[in-house]
Structures are given as C-alpha cells and as structure tokens.
Write an enzyme that holds these catalytic residues in place. Structure first.
Site: not given
Ligand code: GLP
Length: 263
Positions: A67, A136, A138, A143
């Site tokens: 993403d 959540d 995702h 989402e």
């Molecule tokens: C963002 C990214 C996800 C990732 C999530 C968790 O939302 N789009 O791909 O898994 O963050 O990130 P973190 O590892 O910083 O908790």
C-alpha cells in the site's frame, strides 16, 4: 493456517526473516510482497544483515508493497516508499527498478491501481506476501467491510487506523484520509502468506483472525481460507488466543517430524 508462537517479538521477527531468506536462497528471483509498519522494522534489519554478510543477494528479487498513502509524495518521509528505501532497499543490492509501490500521487488513481495489478501479474504473481495487521484486523489497508474479493484500489482509512498511524506524523490531523492498497483478493493470490503480529495491542485482532468467524469486518480472517498461511506471533500478540496449547503442540510435533525427515 499454521500458528507459530515465539517467546519474544525479536524471535518472531527472526522466524519471519528466516522464512524469507530461505525462499530467496532457493529462488534468487523470488517475487516478494512487502509490508510497512513498525512491526516490520526488525524483519528488514535481519534481511539487511543477511544481505550485507553475503548470505543472500536480493539483486534478482522483485518486490511489490501492499500500500501507499494517497497524496503523499514518494520523497516525503511519510511515504511508504521512503520507509522502504530507508529500512531496506537503499542498503541492499536490490535493483531499484524491481521494487514497486503504488504511486499515491498518480493523476489517475484508478488507472494506477489497474496498472499495479498488471505489474504483479506480469511478474508471475507473488511468491510470498508479508503482512502486518491493524488493531482492527485489517491487512494492507483493507479496512473493516472491505470486499473479500477486492483488488488494488483506493480505500478510505478509518478513524482508528488514522489514530494508530498518527505516531509516525507530527500531528494526528496530518495522517492522510485514504490510501491505495492491494485488495484482499490480490493478497489471497500470493502463493504463501506470512503475517507477523507482535505486542498486546494486536492480541484482540489476532484472536479474531485465527479463532473468529471469517468476516469482512476483520479482513485478516480471510487467511483461514488460504492454503499456505503462517501466522507468526510473540506471546503478547497470542495472549488472547484460546487454543495456545494446541498451537504450541502442533508446532512442536511438526518441527520434530521435519527434523527426522531431514536426517
Ligand atoms: C498500516 C499498514 C499495515 C500494517 C499496519 C500495522 O495500517 N497499512 O500494512 O500492518 O499499519 O502497523 P504496525 O506494524 O506499525 O503496527
């Protein structure tokens, strides 16, 4: 779904890095699906160390990230392109032309999403998709409520996700409202999936992913349907699971069988 519970976040990151390194050793031109987020930093550190000490070369590897924020320039320190360059790409021998992230500043975002899907297809599909998880549940930026067959597209971020990700920005209101993300269907097309979750703040999402019903409200739960999905956790992220003892036993037996087989 193979659930692996390691003692610490560091051990969990090691396991994930080893899985990626073994793939690249066996297939030097592997196509990797990559993820951003704080959870991934120790994984990239280990991949970098293996590249720098000569264990593997990433020269022929292709990568596709999950993403990118809409409206954030690649050169901005808040872009996922910047995160990937700094955490991994710039310090390896990877050919930058083979590293792909969606362009969140493209003039025609819909065309950009279609093109991204086309590039993945041209590369022969993704061998291993690395995933983190949102609080959540995702994956990517799919989402709650995302179609489980969705392809790469623009998604609006929820209030919770913007709040979670605000720690990377100067102020919560600076977090973009939308992002281009691979769809759930795009992710499910990968031949292998490795989801890494560490820390107590992921425990509820992990329980819903592993032991809850398959639901678009927790997009990671669709991994229950994938034929080759690894869920790698530390003890904190596993702390809300009901069947921990069963996962630990299954993994112990599987490792014993594997070591006997390799003798
Ligand atoms: C963002 C990214 C996800 C990732 C999530 C968790 O939302 N789009 O791909 O898994 O963050 O990130 P973190 O590892 O910083 O908790």
């Amino acid at each position: 779904m193979r659930v692996i519970i390691e003692k610490s976040a560091s051990d969990a990151a090691n396991f994930v890095a080893e899985t990626i390194l073994e793939l690249v050793e066996n297939r030097p031109n592997a196509v990797l699906g990559l993820a951003t987020g704080g959870t991934m930093t120790p994984v990239y550190e280990r991949l970098l160390a293996a590249s720098q000490n000569g264990r593997v070369s990433f020269q022929a590897v292709s990568t596709f990230n999950l993403d990118e924020y809409v409206g954030v320039k690649a050169s901005s320190e808040h872009s996922y392109r910047y995160f990937m360059d700094k955490s991994f790409f710039e310090s390896t021998d990877i050919d930058r032309c083979r590293t792909h992230l969606p362009d969140g500043c493209a003039e025609d975002l819909r065309a950009e999403c279609e093109q991204y899907e086309g590039l993945i297809e041209q590369a022969g599909g993704i061998d291993l998709q690395l995933l983190g998880i949102g609080s959540d549940g995702h994956i990517g930026f799919n989402e709650p409520g995302s179609s489980l067959s969705s392809r790469t597209r623009v998604k609006t971020l929820t209030k919770q996700t913007r709040l979670d990700n605000s720690r990377f920005f100067a102020a919560p209101e600076d977090v973009p409202y939308s992002a281009i993300t691979m769809g759930v269907g795009t992710i499910m097309d990968a031949r292998q999936i490795v989801l890494l979750a560490t820390g107590k703040n992921k425990a509820i999402a992990v329980r819903a992913t592993v032991e809850g019903p398959l639901s678009a409200m927790v997009t990671a739960s669709v991994l229950q349907w994938h034929p080759n999905a690894l869920i790698v956790l530390d003890q904190d992220a596993a702390s809300e699971l009901e069947n921990v003892a069963d996962y630990l036993t299954a993994e112990k037996i599987q490792r014993e069988l594997l070591s006997q087989h390799n003798k």
